[in-house]
Design an enzyme around this catalytic site. Structure first.
Site: not given
Ligand code: PLP
Length: 285
Positions: A205, A181, A32, A100, A149, A51
C-alpha cells in the site's frame, strides 16, 4: 451514541444500515480510508482523498461524493461527535442491485458510502510508542494488488492474531525472502543513519504517512533508500519502525525474538515521530 454517515444521511449508529446484498458485505468489493484527527483537525486529508480516488479508479468504481463534500462530511462527523483525538473511517462499496452475482452490477448502481468516527484520546501521546512494538514475521499470502486499499482484511487480521498468540504486537509480511510491509503499516529499518524501506509498486500500500515521513526525513537531511530488505537484514539493523495513519511513526524494538536498539525505541524513529506529529498538526485541516 455516535452519529454516523450513511448514503447522504447523518444518523445515530443504531439506526444506520446497509443492504444484506451490498457487495462490500458479500464480496469484499469495497475500498476504505482511515484519517486521523488531532486537535479536532484532520491529518493528511488530501493524501487520503487522492488515494481513495485512485483505489476507486483501479476498481472501476465511481465516487459517490466530491472531494469537497467528503471533507465537509469528515468535519461534520468530527464536530458532532466531539472528536479531539481519534479516527475517521470511510468505506465505499460497489453497492447492490438487490441480488448476489460475481458479475459487477450495472455502472448506474449507486455505491454505498459509510463514515464513522472512533474516539481515541491519547492517540498522539501513545504509551505503546514509548515502549516500541514487538514484531514477528509471517509469509505474505495476500493478493497481488496491495496498492488498492480494499476491505479484504482477513489475512492482515489473521496476521495480527498470530502476533498476539506469539506474545508480539504485530507482524511483518515476507514474500520471496523480502519484507513487503506490516499487516496495517509500512515497514522500515535503519542502518547507520540510512532509512531503508521498500519502494512503491503493486506489492504494498502506498502509505500516506510513508509519503509524508519520507519527505520530512529528506528535508531533515536524513538519508533515505527505497529498496527491498530481508528479515535477516532487519534483525541486524540498528533500528526499525512502521508508519500508518492511526499509529503515525511506531518504533519496533524486537523482530522474531531478536532485540533491536537495545530493546528501546531508536533515536531516528523517535525523532521522526516527533517531526511527523509536529508538522502534521501544523498542516491539519
Ligand atoms: N500498509 C497497509 C497494508 C495498511 O493497511 C496501511 C494502513 O492501513 C498502511 C500500509 C499505512 O498506510 P497509511 O499511512 O496511509 O495509513
Amino acid at each position: 451514541m455516535r452519529t454516523v454517515y450513511v448514503n447522504g444521511n447523518y444518523l445515530p449508529e443504531n439506526e444506520a444500515s446497509v443492504s444484506i446484498f451490498d457487495r462490500g458485505f458479500l464480496m469484499a468489493d469495497g475500498v476504505y480510508e482511515v484519517t486521523s484527527v488531532l486537535d479536532g483537525k484532520l491529518i493528511d486529508f488530501d493524501g487520503h482523498a487522492v488515494r481513495l480516488e485512485r483505489s476507486l479508479h483501479e476498481l472501476d468504481m465511481r465516487a459517490p461524493v466530491s472531494k469537497e463534500d467528503l471533507l465537509a462530511i469528515h468535519r461534520e462527523l468530527v464536530k458532532v461527535n466531539g472528536i479531539v483525538e481519534g479516527l475517521v473511517y470511510l468505506q465505499i462499496t460497489r453497492g447492490s442491485d438487490g441480488d448476489r452475482d460475481f458479475i459487477f452490477p450495472s455502472p448506474d448502481t449507486v455505491p454505498t458510502i459509510v463514515l464513522f468516527t472512533q474516539n481515541k484520546p491519547g492517540l498522539a501521546d501513545n504509551p505503546a510508542a514509548r515502549k516500541g512494538a514487538k514484531i514477528i514475521s509471517i509469509e505474505d499470502i495476500r493478493w497481488g494488488r496491495r496498492d488498492i486499499k480494499t476491505v479484504q482484511l482477513l489475512y492482515p487480521s489473521m496476521g495480527k492474531m498470530m502476533a498476539k498468540k506469539a506474545g508480539a504486537d504485530d507482524a511483518w509480511l515476507v514474500e520471496d525472502g523480502f519484507v513487503t510491509e506490516g499487516t496495517s503499516n509500512n515497514a522500515y529499518i535503519v542502518k547507520g543513519n540510512k532509512i531503508i524501506t521498500r519502494g512503491l509498486s503493486n506489492d504494498i500500500l502506498h502509505g500516506i504517512t510513508r509519503a509524508a515521513v519520507l519527505r520530512l526525513a529528506r528535508e531533515a537531511q536524513m538519508e533515505v533508500e527505497e529498496r527491498n530488505f530481508t528479515i535477516e537484514e532487519a534483525k541486524a539493523a540498528d533500528e526499525a519502525f512502521t508508519t500508518s495513519a492511526s499509529a503515525f511513526v511506531m518504533p519496533v524494538v524486537e523482530i522474531d525474538g531478536v532485540s533491536l536498539s537495545g530493546g528501546t525505541p531508536g533515536r531516528i524513529a523517535t525523532r521522526l515521530r516527533e517531526i511527523y506529529l509536529d508538522e502534521s498538526r501544523k498542516a491539519a485541516v
